[in-house]
Design an enzyme around this catalytic site. Structure first.
Site, PDB file in Angstrom:
ATOM      1  N   TYR A  18       0.839  -1.200   0.000  1.00 32.98           N
ATOM      2  CA  TYR A  18       0.000   0.000   0.000  1.00 32.98           C
ATOM      3  C   TYR A  18       0.880   1.258   0.000  1.00 32.98           C
ATOM      4  O   TYR A  18       0.669   2.184  -0.784  1.00 32.98           O
ATOM      5  CB  TYR A  18      -0.928  -0.022   1.222  1.00 32.98           C
ATOM      6  CG  TYR A  18      -1.701   1.247   1.422  1.00 32.98           C
ATOM      7  CD1 TYR A  18      -2.716   1.621   0.543  1.00 32.98           C
ATOM      8  CD2 TYR A  18      -1.426   2.090   2.493  1.00 32.98           C
ATOM      9  CE1 TYR A  18      -3.429   2.799   0.728  1.00 32.98           C
ATOM     10  CE2 TYR A  18      -2.133   3.266   2.691  1.00 32.98           C
ATOM     11  CZ  TYR A  18      -3.130   3.615   1.801  1.00 32.98           C
ATOM     12  OH  TYR A  18      -3.828   4.790   1.980  1.00 32.98           O
ATOM     13  N   GLU A  40     -11.534   6.033   4.850  1.00 28.41           N
ATOM     14  CA  GLU A  40     -10.942   6.865   5.902  1.00 28.41           C
ATOM     15  C   GLU A  40     -11.962   7.097   7.020  1.00 28.41           C
ATOM     16  O   GLU A  40     -11.612   7.089   8.197  1.00 28.41           O
ATOM     17  CB  GLU A  40     -10.433   8.203   5.348  1.00 28.41           C
ATOM     18  CG  GLU A  40      -9.225   8.094   4.440  1.00 28.41           C
ATOM     19  CD  GLU A  40      -7.943   7.644   5.122  1.00 28.41           C
ATOM     20  OE1 GLU A  40      -7.892   7.565   6.361  1.00 28.41           O
ATOM     21  OE2 GLU A  40      -6.981   7.355   4.392  1.00 28.41           O
ATOM     22  N   TRP A  48      -5.340   1.921  10.437  1.00 29.11           N
ATOM     23  CA  TRP A  48      -5.537   1.831   8.987  1.00 29.11           C
ATOM     24  C   TRP A  48      -5.339   0.400   8.496  1.00 29.11           C
ATOM     25  O   TRP A  48      -6.032  -0.040   7.587  1.00 29.11           O
ATOM     26  CB  TRP A  48      -4.605   2.798   8.259  1.00 29.11           C
ATOM     27  CG  TRP A  48      -4.784   2.740   6.772  1.00 29.11           C
ATOM     28  CD1 TRP A  48      -3.878   2.330   5.855  1.00 29.11           C
ATOM     29  CD2 TRP A  48      -5.958   3.096   6.016  1.00 29.11           C
ATOM     30  NE1 TRP A  48      -4.408   2.399   4.587  1.00 29.11           N
ATOM     31  CE2 TRP A  48      -5.689   2.872   4.660  1.00 29.11           C
ATOM     32  CE3 TRP A  48      -7.215   3.574   6.373  1.00 29.11           C
ATOM     33  CZ2 TRP A  48      -6.614   3.104   3.659  1.00 29.11           C
ATOM     34  CZ3 TRP A  48      -8.139   3.812   5.362  1.00 29.11           C
ATOM     35  CH2 TRP A  48      -7.838   3.582   4.025  1.00 29.11           C
TER      36      TRP A  48
END
Length: 187
Positions: A18, A40, A48
């Protein structure tokens, strides 16, 4: 010796991929911008990596983040999503995603694209910071605060200034790769 990455990427292969291939790259595709905005918001209060590990499940559950489909979700769909163990089963966050889809479509209609609207908060270009280490990176900025305020005014939620700044980082509106990271000068 391997690549030097931002400290937060750690050693998790998913996180590294990522970091290396998405995070901080300028993104101008409306549907992908919408995906990041929803993810988000889903991440609020969590890490995350938790969301990243559930990302494919989210894509399936939320019709590949198609705002036209999501804006039409009804209570039956909300109940179905609340039973989906592959996503974060938070009723407020699920209802927020639907509400945000409706607001997103209104922004597209008004500005021609969400991209044109959202990038206006950085005058259409990436803000390049020069942080030497992770501890210098702020949690929010004036731009993120302005974005948050305007998004909320337009009917979005789960878009506080900290979420907006994380969105800006993820979509390349700001370059917050640390200066020693191999991705710092890549964009």
């Amino acid at each position: 010796m391997g690549k030097v990455r931002c400290e937060w990427a750690g050693n998790d292969p998913l996180y590294c991929d990522y970091h290396d291939n998405e995070w901080g790259m300028p993104l101008h595709d409306d549907q992908m911008l919408f995906e990041f905005l929803i993810l988000e918001g889903a991440q609020a209060g969590l890490s995350w990596i938790t969301v990243l590990r559930k990302r494919e499940n989210y894509r399936k559950a939320f019709d590949n983040f198609d705002p036209n489909i999501m804006a039409k979700y009804d209570q039956k769909k909300v109940e179905e999503l609340l039973q989906n163990e592959g996503i974060i089963r938070n009723k407020l966050k699920i209802n927020s995603a639907i509400k945000n889809a409706k607001a997103f479509l209104k922004v597209q209609a008004e500005f021609g694209s969400f991209d044109k609207y959202i990038w206006s908060f950085t005058d259409g270009k990436t803000i390049k910071n020069a942080w030497k280490n992770l501890s210098e990176v702020p949690a929010l900025t004036d731009e993120a605060t302005a974005m948050s305020k305007d998004l909320k005014k337009r009917g979005f939620n789960f878009v506080g200034p900290t979420i907006c700044y994380a969105f800006m980082q993820a979509t390349g509106m700001v370059n917050d790769h640390t200066t020693d990271c191999f991705r710092y000068n890549a964009n």
